[in-house]
Design a protein around this motif. Sequence first.
Motif, PDB file in Angstrom:
ATOM      1  N   PRO A 204       0.838  -1.210   0.000  1.00  0.00           N
ATOM      2  CA  PRO A 204       0.000   0.000   0.000  1.00  0.00           C
ATOM      3  C   PRO A 204       0.868   1.253   0.000  1.00  0.00           C
ATOM      4  CG  PRO A 204      -0.006  -1.030   2.168  1.00  0.00           C
ATOM      5  CD  PRO A 204       0.682  -1.990   1.241  1.00  0.00           C
ATOM      6  N   TYR A 205       0.429   2.277  -0.732  1.00  0.00           N
ATOM      7  CA  TYR A 205       1.175   3.541  -0.754  1.00  0.00           C
ATOM      8  C   TYR A 205       1.061   4.172   0.628  1.00  0.00           C
ATOM      9  CZ  TYR A 205       3.116   7.880  -2.574  1.00  0.00           C
ATOM     10  OH  TYR A 205       3.930   8.959  -2.802  1.00  0.00           O
ATOM     11  N   LYS A 206       2.197   4.508   1.220  1.00  0.00           N
ATOM     12  CA  LYS A 206       2.205   4.960   2.607  1.00  0.00           C
ATOM     13  C   LYS A 206       2.626   6.411   2.737  1.00  0.00           C
ATOM     14  CE  LYS A 206       3.896   3.660   7.216  1.00  0.00           C
ATOM     15  NZ  LYS A 206       4.750   2.735   7.991  1.00  0.00           N
ATOM     16  N   ARG A 207       1.848   7.180   3.526  1.00  0.00           N
ATOM     17  CA  ARG A 207       2.212   8.534   3.963  1.00  0.00           C
ATOM     18  C   ARG A 207       2.002   8.568   5.471  1.00  0.00           C
ATOM     19  NH1 ARG A 207      -1.203  12.745   0.550  1.00  0.00           N
ATOM     20  NH2 ARG A 207      -2.905  11.315   1.083  1.00  0.00           N
ATOM     21  N   SER A 208       3.043   8.954   6.208  1.00  0.00           N
ATOM     22  CA  SER A 208       2.999   8.847   7.670  1.00  0.00           C
ATOM     23  C   SER A 208       2.684  10.178   8.340  1.00  0.00           C
ATOM     24  CB  SER A 208       4.328   8.310   8.192  1.00  0.00           C
ATOM     25  OG  SER A 208       4.538   6.996   7.740  1.00  0.00           O
ATOM     26  N   VAL A 209       1.919  10.090   9.437  1.00  0.00           N
ATOM     27  CA  VAL A 209       1.498  11.260  10.207  1.00  0.00           C
ATOM     28  C   VAL A 209       2.578  11.656  11.203  1.00  0.00           C
ATOM     29  CG1 VAL A 209      -0.242  12.151  11.815  1.00  0.00           C
ATOM     30  CG2 VAL A 209      -0.921  10.591   9.970  1.00  0.00           C
ATOM     31  N   TYR A 210       2.774  12.956  11.366  1.00  0.00           N
ATOM     32  CA  TYR A 210       3.722  13.495  12.352  1.00  0.00           C
ATOM     33  C   TYR A 210       3.200  13.184  13.757  1.00  0.00           C
ATOM     34  CZ  TYR A 210       7.411  16.729  13.879  1.00  0.00           C
ATOM     35  OH  TYR A 210       8.541  17.274  14.427  1.00  0.00           O
ATOM     36  N   GLU A 211       4.054  12.653  14.602  1.00  0.00           N
ATOM     37  CA  GLU A 211       3.692  12.389  15.994  1.00  0.00           C
ATOM     38  C   GLU A 211       4.590  13.187  16.919  1.00  0.00           C
ATOM     39  OE1 GLU A 211       2.891   8.439  17.419  1.00  0.00           O
ATOM     40  OE2 GLU A 211       2.723   7.680  15.366  1.00  0.00           O
ATOM     41  N   ILE A 212       4.007  13.767  17.960  1.00  0.00           N
ATOM     42  CA  ILE A 212       4.772  14.516  18.948  1.00  0.00           C
ATOM     43  C   ILE A 212       4.254  14.144  20.335  1.00  0.00           C
ATOM     44  CG2 ILE A 212       3.245  16.536  18.681  1.00  0.00           C
ATOM     45  CD1 ILE A 212       5.717  18.273  19.333  1.00  0.00           C
ATOM     46  N   ASP A 213       5.136  13.643  21.184  1.00  0.00           N
ATOM     47  CA  ASP A 213       4.775  13.199  22.536  1.00  0.00           C
ATOM     48  C   ASP A 213       3.616  12.199  22.516  1.00  0.00           C
ATOM     49  OD1 ASP A 213       6.729  14.856  23.610  1.00  0.00           O
ATOM     50  OD2 ASP A 213       5.345  16.567  23.739  1.00  0.00           O
ATOM     51  N   CYS A 335       1.943  24.051  10.900  1.00  0.00           N
ATOM     52  CA  CYS A 335       2.878  23.797   9.809  1.00  0.00           C
ATOM     53  C   CYS A 335       3.875  24.948   9.667  1.00  0.00           C
ATOM     54  CB  CYS A 335       2.074  23.636   8.521  1.00  0.00           C
ATOM     55  SG  CYS A 335       3.043  23.414   7.061  1.00  0.00           S
ATOM     56  N   ASP A 336       3.393  26.171   9.786  1.00  0.00           N
ATOM     57  CA  ASP A 336       4.242  27.353   9.602  1.00  0.00           C
ATOM     58  C   ASP A 336       4.909  27.823  10.895  1.00  0.00           C
ATOM     59  OD1 ASP A 336       4.007  27.802   6.867  1.00  0.00           O
ATOM     60  OD2 ASP A 336       2.060  28.764   7.097  1.00  0.00           O
ATOM     61  N   ASN A 337       4.234  27.644  12.026  1.00  0.00           N
ATOM     62  CA  ASN A 337       4.718  28.259  13.265  1.00  0.00           C
ATOM     63  C   ASN A 337       4.979  27.284  14.409  1.00  0.00           C
ATOM     64  OD1 ASN A 337       4.246  31.020  12.190  1.00  0.00           O
ATOM     65  ND2 ASN A 337       2.101  30.387  12.273  1.00  0.00           N
ATOM     66  N   GLY A 338       4.804  26.007  14.157  1.00  0.00           N
ATOM     67  CA  GLY A 338       4.926  25.050  15.257  1.00  0.00           C
ATOM     68  C   GLY A 338       6.346  24.634  15.582  1.00  0.00           C
ATOM     69  N   GLY A 339       7.301  25.006  14.740  1.00  0.00           N
ATOM     70  CA  GLY A 339       8.689  24.610  14.981  1.00  0.00           C
ATOM     71  C   GLY A 339       8.888  23.109  14.945  1.00  0.00           C
ATOM     72  N   LEU A 340       8.089  22.411  14.129  1.00  0.00           N
ATOM     73  CA  LEU A 340       8.109  20.955  14.122  1.00  0.00           C
ATOM     74  C   LEU A 340       9.178  20.379  13.216  1.00  0.00           C
ATOM     75  CD1 LEU A 340       4.256  20.372  13.877  1.00  0.00           C
ATOM     76  CD2 LEU A 340       5.663  20.230  15.930  1.00  0.00           C
ATOM     77  N   TYR A 341       9.524  21.105  12.165  1.00  0.00           N
ATOM     78  CA  TYR A 341      10.391  20.546  11.136  1.00  0.00           C
ATOM     79  C   TYR A 341      11.790  21.156  11.218  1.00  0.00           C
ATOM     80  CZ  TYR A 341       6.028  18.816   9.149  1.00  0.00           C
ATOM     81  OH  TYR A 341       4.832  18.190   8.965  1.00  0.00           O
ATOM     82  N   SER A 342      12.754  20.359  11.674  1.00  0.00           N
ATOM     83  CA  SER A 342      14.133  20.833  11.739  1.00  0.00           C
ATOM     84  C   SER A 342      14.772  20.711  10.373  1.00  0.00           C
ATOM     85  CB  SER A 342      14.932  20.006  12.745  1.00  0.00           C
ATOM     86  OG  SER A 342      14.952  18.649  12.365  1.00  0.00           O
ATOM     87  N   ARG A 343      15.714  21.590  10.106  1.00  0.00           N
ATOM     88  CA  ARG A 343      16.386  21.559   8.825  1.00  0.00           C
ATOM     89  C   ARG A 343      17.790  20.991   8.979  1.00  0.00           C
ATOM     90  NH1 ARG A 343      14.216  24.070   4.589  1.00  0.00           N
ATOM     91  NH2 ARG A 343      12.379  25.337   4.912  1.00  0.00           N
ATOM     92  N   GLY A 344      18.366  20.634   7.894  1.00  0.00           N
ATOM     93  CA  GLY A 344      19.750  20.172   7.891  1.00  0.00           C
ATOM     94  C   GLY A 344      19.860  18.670   7.934  1.00  0.00           C
ATOM     95  N   SER A 345      21.010  18.178   7.540  1.00  0.00           N
ATOM     96  CA  SER A 345      21.244  16.740   7.463  1.00  0.00           C
ATOM     97  C   SER A 345      21.347  16.129   8.850  1.00  0.00           C
ATOM     98  CB  SER A 345      22.529  16.474   6.684  1.00  0.00           C
ATOM     99  OG  SER A 345      22.864  15.108   6.729  1.00  0.00           O
ATOM    100  N   LYS A 346      20.865  14.899   8.971  1.00  0.00           N
ATOM    101  CA  LYS A 346      20.965  14.182  10.235  1.00  0.00           C
ATOM    102  C   LYS A 346      22.139  13.205  10.229  1.00  0.00           C
ATOM    103  CE  LYS A 346      16.022  14.534  11.207  1.00  0.00           C
ATOM    104  NZ  LYS A 346      14.797  13.801  11.518  1.00  0.00           N
ATOM    105  N   LYS A 347      22.955  13.274   9.185  1.00  0.00           N
ATOM    106  CA  LYS A 347      24.093  12.367   9.112  1.00  0.00           C
ATOM    107  C   LYS A 347      25.160  12.773  10.120  1.00  0.00           C
ATOM    108  CE  LYS A 347      23.517  11.089   4.253  1.00  0.00           C
ATOM    109  NZ  LYS A 347      24.151  11.054   2.934  1.00  0.00           N
ATOM    110  N   LYS A 348      25.980  11.818  10.485  1.00  0.00           N
ATOM    111  CA  LYS A 348      27.054  12.091  11.417  1.00  0.00           C
ATOM    112  C   LYS A 348      27.997  13.137  10.831  1.00  0.00           C
ATOM    113  CE  LYS A 348      30.691   9.774  14.016  1.00  0.00           C
ATOM    114  NZ  LYS A 348      31.374   8.497  14.255  1.00  0.00           N
ATOM    115  N   GLY A 349      28.378  14.118  11.647  1.00  0.00           N
ATOM    116  CA  GLY A 349      29.228  15.201  11.153  1.00  0.00           C
ATOM    117  C   GLY A 349      30.665  14.761  10.938  1.00  0.00           C
ATOM    118  N   LEU A 350      31.444  15.668  10.377  1.00  0.00           N
ATOM    119  CA  LEU A 350      32.852  15.394  10.137  1.00  0.00           C
ATOM    120  C   LEU A 350      33.630  15.393  11.449  1.00  0.00           C
ATOM    121  CD1 LEU A 350      33.353  17.795   7.111  1.00  0.00           C
ATOM    122  CD2 LEU A 350      33.088  15.328   7.003  1.00  0.00           C
ATOM    123  N   SER A 351      34.719  14.655  11.481  1.00  0.00           N
ATOM    124  CA  SER A 351      35.581  14.662  12.658  1.00  0.00           C
ATOM    125  C   SER A 351      36.288  16.007  12.764  1.00  0.00           C
ATOM    126  CB  SER A 351      36.617  13.543  12.550  1.00  0.00           C
ATOM    127  OG  SER A 351      37.520  13.834  11.492  1.00  0.00           O
TER     128      SER A 351
END
Length: 395
Positions: A204-213, A335-351
């Motif tokens: 089934p085509y899946k779209r997931s809902v945002y969950e907080i607490d 969506c616009d003001n909730g501060g829910l969506y962080s930006r930037g990569s979640k990959k491990k940073g450089l040493s």
Amino acid sequence: MEKKLHVGSSVLYRYKDLNYRLWYAIAELVDNASQSYIENKKVLDSRNEAFEVKIGFENGEELVIHDNAYGMDEKDIDGLLELGKTKEKSSSGVQRSEFGMGLKTGGFWLGSKIEVHTKKHNSPKGFHFILDIDAIASGKPIVFNENTQHNSGVSFTNIKITGHHKTFSSYDISQTKKVLSSIYNKDIEEGKMIIKWKNTPLEPYKRSVYEIDGRKLKWDLDFDINGKRVTGFVALLKQYEPGRNDGSGRVNAGFSVGRNGRNVQCFPKWYKPTSVYGQDDGSNDRVNQRIFGHLEFDNQFGVSHTKDMLIFSGDEEEILHKKLASLCAEAKHMCDNGGLYSRGSKKKGLSKISKDETKSKLNTPEMEEIISGGLEFLDDDEATDDANSYVNDIT
């Protein structure tokens, strides 16, 4: 003076010019199979055999669709051969096969010959016949062959379409599998139907809902439009994660539109009312990347004969837009003001050593201008994450 309108069989040649896509043409045949199952569910479930539709191209020249639903007898076939025959209202309350056109329009859009093998449950006879455009247009009769060698409890319909009018690419087939998994998302998810492309079941085509607490950011809806009912929900998409396809981004934002338990509008062209998403087809702002939902319309709403869009009457769509604007207000605010969506990569940073070594190479006014300028214009979570990951990969 009185005259009668006569429809020539050569009109079938024009079906290849209908506004179908491969997935909608195939969906016509899946609808017929699923309607047959829905109307006879109790009997068919007693076989302890899951309802299954199997689809696939053979030798690149034959499209084969096989189902193990209730099948057809001679009376059913007579109805099939009548163009546009009004379908009797189903006692199940579901009417996926409703115009009496699907096999002919979808089949002859695909090719010039439709070969059918079928046997009805508990009927002593199976039937085989071929619908050939050239033969029908020239006035030749359709020949039926009978077979009595099947077990009475067996039921099926096997359709093979040849003489294709179009060549379908690997992209067409890949996209068709995705769209079918979205059209029949509910059936597949609830285990009502197994759809296989060759031998591989579609997920089934899946779209997931945002969950907080532990709380899902999802709002149910149930309202009336001129005596017709609409149910469903509006929600926020979960944060996009690299390697996953169920999160935020334009590809998943928008409403799926359902009727008779199957989607009319879905991937890749969701319904995006301007009262929620702004301009036609939306833009690239946060609302157009994060708000999604489902709208289920009752059978009183009309639908196009290709079943790819609803047909609204009078002010129905205007009322719908106003109601959705109100129901989506909280979601738009979060969506616009909730501060829910962080930006930037979640990959491990450089040493630290790598950072020090690359800093001297990259920390110049020219490079800073290129990198920051290249990322400033991005306003899409997925694109921004990919861009940041790309920069990290380079460094």
